[in-house]
Design a protein around this motif. Structure first.
Motif, PDB file in Angstrom:
ATOM      1  N   GLN A   1     -17.095   9.782  37.385  1.00 53.53           N
ATOM      2  CA  GLN A   1     -16.525   9.321  38.656  1.00 53.53           C
ATOM      3  C   GLN A   1     -14.996   9.447  38.664  1.00 53.53           C
ATOM      4  OE1 GLN A   1     -18.844   7.553  41.431  1.00 53.53           O
ATOM      5  NE2 GLN A   1     -19.595   9.357  40.346  1.00 53.53           N
TER       6      GLN A   1
ATOM      7  N   ASP B   1     -19.919  14.973  38.534  1.00 50.48           N
ATOM      8  CA  ASP B   1     -18.807  14.102  38.145  1.00 50.48           C
ATOM      9  C   ASP B   1     -19.359  12.820  37.503  1.00 50.48           C
ATOM     10  OD1 ASP B   1     -16.404  12.737  37.963  1.00 50.48           O
ATOM     11  OD2 ASP B   1     -16.346  12.208  40.093  1.00 50.48           O
TER      12      ASP B   1
ATOM     13  N   TYR C   1     -11.763  19.112  33.465  1.00 45.57           N
ATOM     14  CA  TYR C   1     -12.499  17.854  33.610  1.00 45.57           C
ATOM     15  C   TYR C   1     -12.548  17.099  32.275  1.00 45.57           C
ATOM     16  CZ  TYR C   1     -15.990  14.499  35.160  1.00 45.57           C
ATOM     17  OH  TYR C   1     -16.629  13.324  35.487  1.00 45.57           O
TER      18      TYR C   1
ATOM     19  N   VAL D   1     -13.451  12.278  40.158  1.00 40.26           N
ATOM     20  CA  VAL D   1     -13.022  13.209  41.198  1.00 40.26           C
ATOM     21  C   VAL D   1     -12.933  12.533  42.567  1.00 40.26           C
ATOM     22  CG1 VAL D   1     -13.483  15.403  42.361  1.00 40.26           C
ATOM     23  CG2 VAL D   1     -14.042  15.145  39.936  1.00 40.26           C
TER      24      VAL D   1
ATOM     25  N   TYR E   1     -12.685  13.653  46.279  1.00 38.00           N
ATOM     26  CA  TYR E   1     -12.971  14.895  47.004  1.00 38.00           C
ATOM     27  C   TYR E   1     -12.381  14.854  48.409  1.00 38.00           C
ATOM     28  CZ  TYR E   1     -15.680  18.686  49.155  1.00 38.00           C
ATOM     29  OH  TYR E   1     -16.054  19.835  49.823  1.00 38.00           O
TER      30      TYR E   1
ATOM     31  N   ALA F   1     -16.783  17.679  42.389  1.00 36.56           N
ATOM     32  CA  ALA F   1     -17.258  16.330  42.697  1.00 36.56           C
ATOM     33  C   ALA F   1     -18.776  16.222  42.634  1.00 36.56           C
ATOM     34  CB  ALA F   1     -16.765  15.909  44.077  1.00 36.56           C
TER      35      ALA F   1
ATOM     36  N   GLU G   1     -11.220  13.414  31.548  1.00 38.69           N
ATOM     37  CA  GLU G   1     -12.085  12.372  30.968  1.00 38.69           C
ATOM     38  C   GLU G   1     -11.467  11.780  29.703  1.00 38.69           C
ATOM     39  OE1 GLU G   1     -16.686  11.914  29.293  1.00 38.69           O
ATOM     40  OE2 GLU G   1     -15.910  13.875  29.893  1.00 38.69           O
TER      41      GLU G   1
END
Length: 244
Positions: free
Chosen positions: A72, A69, A36, A74, A76, A66, A40
């Protein structure tokens, strides 16, 4: 992964973090966070395919990526096809508000008519509590079939595998490195047994070692699974020379 991203070849990260397909391994929290953070850092979206979230037996499943997150990133995905039956063809897509409009418009281009009848039937089934009862029942059945599969495989000194926390299949390594699992799968097919093998999952052929099988248990009653495994074991023991 970061080297690939820096080369400019990564535009999207696709993950099956709860039960990785095909190995069924659960991606630990630390590694989820590492992925993640990379997403990012480089503003790359993540598709999280949570295709069999409900079938986690040993403990409570990890929450989807998700659910935490903040950027924002992800997208799903989940499906009712595994919970109900393949013909249900109803899935779930959760995205941020910015992306939702574009997704809805693209969906209209693909097909402007959804299966309203199936969706209404599913909604009514949920409202009446039938869905929850079905989910509890099928989870018990799958867990029993999983335990049976683990027990049967362990009885033979032919396989190595790690018991997954959930999922609907086992990722099994043959102890004999001389046996080619592609050839074994082909022989098994002639005996009416369909098993997936390592070669089917490699995008780089040179990475294939032909050591692994993916053996499903969820859709097969225990007796049928045991019969099929007995045939597979017999093939391994009697055809070992031709399988190398």
């Amino acid at each position: 992964l970061e080297q690939k991203i820096q080369s400019g070849s990564i535009k999207l990260i696709y993950l099956t973090p709860l039960h990785q397909y095909p190995t069924t391994v659960t991606l630990p929290i630390a590694r989820r966070m590492a992925v993640y953070q990379l997403a990012e850092k480089y503003s790359i979206p993540i598709v999280e395919d949570d295709y069999d979230h409900e079938f986690h037996y040993r403990c409570q499943p990890l929450a989807p990526m998700a659910s935490n997150d903040p950027q924002q990133l992800v997208i799903y995905l989940s499906t009712f096809s595994k919970i109900m039956f393949p013909g249900a063809r109803i899935g779930i897509l959760a995205v941020n508000k910015t992306l939702a409009k574009a997704v809805a418009e693209y969906r209209m281009i693909i097909s402007h008519k959804g299966n309203a009848l199936m969706q209404l039937a599913l909604a009514k089934w949920m409202e009446e509590g039938g869905f929850e009862r079905h989910l509890k029942r099928i989870t018990r059945i799958y867990m029993a079939r999983r335990e049976n599969a683990i027990k049967c495989l362990a009885q033979h000194n032919l396989f190595d595998f790690i018991c997954p926390d959930g999922g609907m299949a086992l990722w099994v390594k043959l102890k004999s490195t001389s046996i080619n699992t592609s050839k074994l799968a082909a022989l098994a097919r002639h005996k009416g047994i369909y098993i997936q093998h390592e070669k089917q999952y490699h995008t780089v052929p040179q990475s294939n070692r032909n050591h692994y099988l993916r053996i499903g248990f969820a859709s097969i009653p225990e007796r049928k699974f045991n019969e099929g495994l007995s045939i597979l074991v017999k093939l391994i023991n009697t055809k070992a020379q031709s399988l190398s």
